[in-house]
Design a protein around this motif. Structure first.
Motif, short mmCIF file in Angstrom:
data_model
loop_
_atom_site.label_atom_id
_atom_site.label_comp_id
_atom_site.label_asym_id
_atom_site.label_seq_id
_atom_site.Cartn_x
_atom_site.Cartn_y
_atom_site.Cartn_z
N ARG A 116 0.84 -1.16 -0.01
CA ARG A 116 0.23 0.01 0.14
C ARG A 116 1.01 1.24 -0.01
NH1 ARG A 116 -3.41 -3.44 3.46
NH2 ARG A 116 -2.10 -3.01 5.07
N ALA A 117 2.04 1.24 0.81
CA ALA A 117 2.76 2.32 0.83
C ALA A 117 3.47 2.80 -0.29
CB ALA A 117 3.84 2.25 1.96
N SER A 118 3.70 1.68 -1.38
CA SER A 118 4.33 1.70 -2.49
C SER A 118 3.45 2.44 -3.67
CB SER A 118 4.52 0.39 -2.95
OG SER A 118 3.48 -0.33 -3.67
N LEU A 119 2.18 2.44 -3.38
CA LEU A 119 1.11 3.28 -4.20
C LEU A 119 1.66 4.63 -4.16
CD1 LEU A 119 -2.00 1.33 -3.30
CD2 LEU A 119 -0.53 1.18 -5.36
N ILE A 120 2.07 5.02 -3.07
CA ILE A 120 2.39 6.73 -2.75
C ILE A 120 3.95 6.72 -3.34
CG2 ILE A 120 3.08 8.40 -1.41
CD1 ILE A 120 0.04 8.17 -1.56
N ALA A 121 4.92 5.52 -2.87
CA ALA A 121 6.24 6.19 -3.40
C ALA A 121 6.52 5.03 -4.39
CB ALA A 121 7.19 5.38 -1.98
N HIS A 122 5.93 5.34 -5.53
CA HIS A 122 6.05 4.42 -6.72
C HIS A 122 7.09 4.56 -7.74
CE1 HIS A 122 3.16 7.40 -8.16
NE2 HIS A 122 3.63 6.81 -9.45
N GLU A 123 7.50 6.07 -7.72
CA GLU A 123 8.51 6.49 -8.70
C GLU A 123 9.79 6.11 -8.14
OE1 GLU A 123 7.86 10.43 -9.66
OE2 GLU A 123 5.74 9.97 -10.23
N VAL A 124 10.78 6.21 -9.20
CA VAL A 124 12.26 5.98 -8.98
C VAL A 124 12.88 7.02 -7.91
CG1 VAL A 124 14.52 5.89 -9.94
CG2 VAL A 124 12.64 4.62 -11.01
N GLY A 125 13.50 6.61 -6.86
CA GLY A 125 13.89 7.54 -6.06
C GLY A 125 13.01 7.81 -4.67
N GLN A 126 11.86 7.36 -4.94
CA GLN A 126 10.88 7.42 -3.86
C GLN A 126 11.18 6.49 -2.75
OE1 GLN A 126 8.38 9.98 -3.15
NE2 GLN A 126 9.54 10.84 -4.70
N ALA A 127 11.09 6.62 -1.39
CA ALA A 127 11.38 5.61 -0.44
C ALA A 127 9.94 5.31 0.55
CB ALA A 127 12.40 6.19 0.55
N VAL A 128 10.09 4.31 1.07
CA VAL A 128 9.30 3.89 2.13
C VAL A 128 10.16 3.89 3.53
CG1 VAL A 128 8.15 2.02 3.27
CG2 VAL A 128 7.67 2.49 0.82
N ARG A 129 9.40 4.63 4.35
CA ARG A 129 10.31 4.86 5.72
C ARG A 129 9.78 3.64 7.00
NH1 ARG A 129 12.97 9.81 6.34
NH2 ARG A 129 12.65 11.27 4.37
N LEU A 130 10.74 3.21 7.64
CA LEU A 130 10.35 2.22 8.59
C LEU A 130 10.76 3.11 10.04
CD1 LEU A 130 11.40 -1.27 7.23
CD2 LEU A 130 9.20 -0.09 6.91
N HIS A 131 9.77 2.99 11.11
CA HIS A 131 10.10 3.33 12.22
C HIS A 131 10.00 2.24 13.28
CE1 HIS A 131 9.88 7.73 11.04
NE2 HIS A 131 8.92 7.44 10.13
#
Length: 382
Positions: A282-297
């Motif tokens: 689901r997060a990848s739907l926002i961060a789907h472009e090259v260079g976009q990241a998913v952050r983990l806390h």
């Protein structure tokens, strides 16, 4: 005379079930050359003997051969154009009859009240696939090899300027088969036991990732049966009762992968695999472009997954987790996370971190017959 010792330049007549032939053609035609230097390499060699039909395709880097039952009236060999697969798929279910005229290099395909004539090539122009060695091999369940390939093949590089990174290292040690793949940003390692070892097979070779993915595809979802793996000179062979895949090996030195595997961690979490995977998807739907990241806390009893992009929006999800060590914030390419999580077969998984800018390692939490670990380098984000 063994199947494959050709009877060339002779009329060939046989009948075969449409579904059997369509399935076999689907298995071999991907190995045919798409832009061949020699036109015959775009075709599929069909050979008959007794009550069997053998289909072979090769681009001289990878070769695939499939044997299937047929009713043979006259034995022979002929190279059909690769579009034979498209033709057969369009034919209604039932028996198809073939008759080859080698003098005209044509084949007549008939069924019910229909007739199709296509042009091909003499079998003498088609290169022979090398034969596997008699000894020096390992045998393991088809499902086991398919799992090993699926858990590593996705991590190869597609950069042809670094050939070694486009391959999978195959290591045999103490009746254990280990596959390792890396593209320089991530590394996947999977292990499984073999049923038997014959002779003294080579302990390490690099097989093109493309070839192994073809092997996994041909093995299919049916885990019954075994596959024999052998190496002769610069080629690897993968054989089942009906199929054979031959691939050239990659020459070169594989990176020292053991040095990349973390031995200590500063943060460790355990959580449900599916929950983590679905949150990352689901997060990848926002961060789907090259260079976009998913952050983990990672902190306390929670794992928080976040992604944002000003013009799209943001997402924040929390999933229960058991954690040890320091709190941590770290960012990853979402596709790398998803690829690894899809390979973890257990209900729960373990993820270990060595720091916000250092390699991390995920693996199944429960002990099982085979092992898997996946190492990812994090992204630097502001």
């Amino acid at each position: 005379m063994p199947l494959g010792q050709r009877k060339e330049n002779r009329p060939m007549r046989f009948k075969v079930a449409q579904d059997d032939l369509a399935s076999a053609l689907q298995s071999v035609q991907r190995a045919a050359a798409s832009r061949p230097a020699v036109p015959v390499l775009a075709g599929i060699l069909v050979e008959t003997q007794q009550e069997r039909l053998a289909l072979t395709a090769t681009d001289q880097e990878i070769g695939t051969r499939v044997v299937l039952p047929a009713t043979v009236a006259e034995e022979g060999a002929f190279v059909f154009p690769s579009r034979l697969g498209d033709i057969v798929r369009k034919i209604p279910f039932g028996e198809i009859a073939f008759e080859v005229d080698p003098g005209a290099n044509t084949a007549t395909i008939s069924w019910e009240r229909s007739r199709f004539v296509i042009h091909g090539y003499p079998a003498s122009e088609f290169p022979r696939l090398p034969e596997p060695p008699v000894g020096n091999s390992v045998t393991l369940p088809k499902g086991q090899l398919r799992r090993l390939i699926q858990q590593t093949g996705f991590a190869v590089s597609h950069d042809e300027s670094r050939p070694v990174f486009t391959g999978v290292l195959v290591v045999l040690a103490d009746r254990t088969l280990r596959l390792v793949a890396t593209d320089g940003f991530r590394l996947a390692l999977a292990e499984g036991s073999v049923d038997s070892v014959e002779g003294t097979p080579r302990s390490e070779v690099i097989v093109p990732g493309r070839a192994l993915l073809e092997v996994a595809r041909i093995l299919g979802d049916d885990g019954d049966g075994t596959v024999r793996v052998s190496v002769a000179e610069n080629r690897a062979f993968f054989e089942t009762a009906r199929e054979r895949v031959v691939s050239r090996l990659i020459e070169g030195q594989f990176p020292p992968y053991k040095q990349v595997i973390p031995q200590q961690f500063v943060t460790r979490l355990t959580c449900t695999t599916v929950e983590f995977l679905q949150s990352c998807e689901r997060a990848s739907l926002i961060a789907h472009e090259v260079g976009q990241a998913v952050r983990l806390h990672v902190a306390g009893t929670e794992l928080v997954i976040c992604a944002s992009k000003p013009e799209l929006g943001n997402v924040r999800e929390e999933i229960p987790a058991e954690t040890q060590g320091d709190s941590l914030e770290i960012a990853f390419n979402p596709r790398y996370l998803i690829d690894g999580l899809r390979c973890i077969p257990t209900e729960r998984m373990v993820y270990e971190f060595t720091g916000p800018l250092s390699p991390s390692c995920m693996r199944p939490s429960e002990a099982e017959s085979g092992s898997f670990l996946y190492i990812i380098l994090p992204m630097r984000v502001s």
